[in-house]
Design a protein around this motif. Structure first.
Motif, PDB file in Angstrom:
ATOM      1  N   MET A   1      -6.440 -34.304 -51.633  1.00 10.25           N
ATOM      2  CA  MET A   1      -7.483 -34.447 -52.626  1.00 10.25           C
ATOM      3  C   MET A   1      -7.825 -33.075 -53.202  1.00 10.25           C
ATOM      4  N   ALA A   2      -8.120 -33.069 -54.464  1.00 11.45           N
ATOM      5  CA  ALA A   2      -8.360 -31.825 -55.193  1.00 11.45           C
ATOM      6  C   ALA A   2      -9.751 -31.262 -54.930  1.00 11.45           C
ATOM      7  N   THR A   3      -9.849 -29.954 -55.055  1.00 13.97           N
ATOM      8  CA  THR A   3     -11.114 -29.246 -55.158  1.00 13.97           C
ATOM      9  C   THR A   3     -11.126 -28.642 -56.554  1.00 13.97           C
ATOM     10  N   ILE A   4     -12.232 -28.764 -57.244  1.00 11.36           N
ATOM     11  CA  ILE A   4     -12.346 -28.273 -58.613  1.00 11.36           C
ATOM     12  C   ILE A   4     -13.335 -27.111 -58.622  1.00 11.36           C
ATOM     13  N   THR A   5     -12.967 -26.029 -59.284  1.00 11.78           N
ATOM     14  CA  THR A   5     -13.883 -24.898 -59.402  1.00 11.78           C
ATOM     15  C   THR A   5     -14.213 -24.658 -60.864  1.00 11.78           C
ATOM     16  N   THR A   6     -15.431 -24.202 -61.088  1.00  8.25           N
ATOM     17  CA  THR A   6     -15.919 -23.822 -62.408  1.00  8.25           C
ATOM     18  C   THR A   6     -16.512 -22.424 -62.247  1.00  8.25           C
ATOM     19  N   PRO A   7     -17.018 -21.838 -63.304  1.00  5.28           N
ATOM     20  CA  PRO A   7     -17.622 -20.506 -63.141  1.00  5.28           C
ATOM     21  C   PRO A   7     -18.723 -20.440 -62.080  1.00  5.28           C
ATOM     22  N   ARG A   8     -19.529 -21.508 -61.952  1.00  3.67           N
ATOM     23  CA  ARG A   8     -20.642 -21.473 -60.991  1.00  3.67           C
ATOM     24  C   ARG A   8     -20.499 -22.432 -59.819  1.00  3.67           C
TER      25      ARG A   8
ATOM     26  N   GLN B   1     -18.361 -25.361 -57.125  1.00  7.42           N
ATOM     27  CA  GLN B   1     -17.186 -25.860 -56.430  1.00  7.42           C
ATOM     28  C   GLN B   1     -17.427 -27.342 -56.169  1.00  7.42           C
ATOM     29  N   LEU B   2     -16.503 -28.168 -56.615  1.00 12.28           N
ATOM     30  CA  LEU B   2     -16.577 -29.606 -56.392  1.00 12.28           C
ATOM     31  C   LEU B   2     -15.507 -29.944 -55.368  1.00 12.28           C
ATOM     32  N   SER B   3     -15.931 -30.387 -54.197  1.00 11.21           N
ATOM     33  CA  SER B   3     -14.975 -30.644 -53.126  1.00 11.21           C
ATOM     34  C   SER B   3     -15.132 -32.072 -52.612  1.00 11.21           C
TER      35      SER B   3
ATOM     36  N   ALA C   1     -13.337 -41.914 -48.479  1.00 11.95           N
ATOM     37  CA  ALA C   1     -11.969 -42.362 -48.748  1.00 11.95           C
ATOM     38  C   ALA C   1     -11.582 -42.273 -50.229  1.00 11.95           C
ATOM     39  N   ALA C   2     -12.546 -42.131 -51.101  1.00 13.97           N
ATOM     40  CA  ALA C   2     -12.275 -42.148 -52.544  1.00 13.97           C
ATOM     41  C   ALA C   2     -11.567 -40.866 -52.977  1.00 13.97           C
ATOM     42  N   PRO C   3     -10.511 -40.984 -53.780  1.00 11.18           N
ATOM     43  CA  PRO C   3      -9.729 -39.797 -54.145  1.00 11.18           C
ATOM     44  C   PRO C   3     -10.371 -38.871 -55.177  1.00 11.18           C
ATOM     45  N   HIS C   4     -11.321 -39.325 -55.958  1.00  7.07           N
ATOM     46  CA  HIS C   4     -11.876 -38.519 -57.052  1.00  7.07           C
ATOM     47  C   HIS C   4     -13.400 -38.457 -56.974  1.00  7.07           C
ATOM     48  N   THR C   5     -13.912 -38.281 -55.768  1.00  9.38           N
ATOM     49  CA  THR C   5     -15.348 -38.215 -55.531  1.00  9.38           C
ATOM     50  C   THR C   5     -15.655 -36.878 -54.869  1.00  9.38           C
ATOM     51  N   PHE C   6     -16.656 -36.168 -55.389  1.00 13.45           N
ATOM     52  CA  PHE C   6     -16.878 -34.784 -55.006  1.00 13.45           C
ATOM     53  C   PHE C   6     -18.338 -34.493 -54.681  1.00 13.45           C
ATOM     54  N   VAL C   7     -18.538 -33.543 -53.776  1.00 16.73           N
ATOM     55  CA  VAL C   7     -19.853 -32.950 -53.535  1.00 16.73           C
ATOM     56  C   VAL C   7     -19.922 -31.708 -54.419  1.00 16.73           C
ATOM     57  N   ILE C   8     -21.029 -31.545 -55.114  1.00 19.04           N
ATOM     58  CA  ILE C   8     -21.244 -30.393 -55.995  1.00 19.04           C
ATOM     59  C   ILE C   8     -21.952 -29.310 -55.189  1.00 19.04           C
TER      60      ILE C   8
ATOM     61  N   ARG D   1     -18.371 -31.808 -67.108  1.00 13.78           N
ATOM     62  CA  ARG D   1     -17.285 -31.241 -67.911  1.00 13.78           C
ATOM     63  C   ARG D   1     -16.039 -31.013 -67.042  1.00 13.78           C
ATOM     64  N   ALA D   2     -16.251 -30.488 -65.839  1.00 14.41           N
ATOM     65  CA  ALA D   2     -15.136 -30.191 -64.942  1.00 14.41           C
ATOM     66  C   ALA D   2     -14.395 -31.457 -64.522  1.00 14.41           C
ATOM     67  N   VAL D   3     -15.136 -32.504 -64.165  1.00 18.25           N
ATOM     68  CA  VAL D   3     -14.478 -33.735 -63.716  1.00 18.25           C
ATOM     69  C   VAL D   3     -13.816 -34.460 -64.885  1.00 18.25           C
ATOM     70  N   CYS D   4     -14.410 -34.408 -66.061  1.00 14.60           N
ATOM     71  CA  CYS D   4     -13.754 -35.011 -67.225  1.00 14.60           C
ATOM     72  C   CYS D   4     -12.449 -34.284 -67.547  1.00 14.60           C
ATOM     73  N   ASP D   5     -12.481 -32.961 -67.505  1.00 14.99           N
ATOM     74  CA  ASP D   5     -11.269 -32.175 -67.743  1.00 14.99           C
ATOM     75  C   ASP D   5     -10.209 -32.525 -66.694  1.00 14.99           C
ATOM     76  N   TYR D   6     -10.615 -32.590 -65.443  1.00 15.47           N
ATOM     77  CA  TYR D   6      -9.714 -32.976 -64.352  1.00 15.47           C
ATOM     78  C   TYR D   6      -9.122 -34.358 -64.624  1.00 15.47           C
TER      79      TYR D   6
END
Length: 177
Positions: free
Chosen positions: A1-8, A10-12, A53-60, A105-110
């Motif tokens: 599962m992905a971790t997404i980073t933005t300037p401020r 981390q979505l994990s 278990a969800a593949p595209h669900t993140f803690v901000i 914005r980050a999750v939409c881009d992802y």
């Protein structure tokens, strides 16, 4: 599962250690007033298991602190693989600081660059002015008004449906790691 980073931020992906945070979100009346009635702990645990278990669900989280600021999730339609629904929650202390906008914005881009999704739908109560502003600032367009369609604690609310199509939301913003 992905971790997404933005300037401020981390979505994990959710981890078992995020249970206390998830429970606190689901028991906070200020947050839940726009989402649902506060559920019994057993139901909250069931929802948490789904998040784990969800593949595209993140803690901000802030990139520099481990304290959770909210959660955000993308659910790709099983029937229409190029469409997804998105939902997000930000703790009251982090609201009004651009956290929800940056995470959205980050999750939409992802979604558009990594999952094959071409359109993202969001459902928001008409009374939730903050979330409406976040969606509209991101480029989501209201496509439908579902009058008195959503009930929380015996009160019926209008539910607004928003949509963002690939290419309509601006340039790439976040990169999965």
């Amino acid at each position: 599962m992905a971790t997404i980073t933005t300037p401020r931020l981390q979505l994990s992906p959710f981890k078992p250690s995020d249970w206390a945070f998830f429970r606190s979100l689901r028991e906070d009346r200020a947050i839940m007033r726009y989402m649902a009635a506060i559920a019994p702990e057993k139901e909250t645990r069931r929802l948490f298991a789904i998040r784990l278990a969800a593949p595209h669900t993140f803690v901000i989280r802030s990139r520099h602190e481990d304290t959770p600021l909210g959660d955000i999730g993308l659910q790709i339609s099983a029937k229409y693989r190029e469409e997804a629904d998105i939902g997000y929650t930000v703790i009251p202390q982090a609201q009004g600081k651009g956290i929800a906008s940056e995470a959205l914005r980050a999750v939409c881009d992802y979604a558009f660059t990594q999952t094959g999704v071409k359109a993202i739908n969001a459902y928001v109560l008409a009374d939730n002015a903050g979330s409406v502003r976040v969606l509209e600032k991101m480029g989501f367009v209201r496509t439908q008004v579902l009058e008195q369609a959503y009930e929380i604690d015996g009160v019926r609310y209008d539910d607004w449906v928003y949509r963002l199509e690939c290419g309509a939301g601006g340039t790439a913003f976040a990169r999965p790691t």
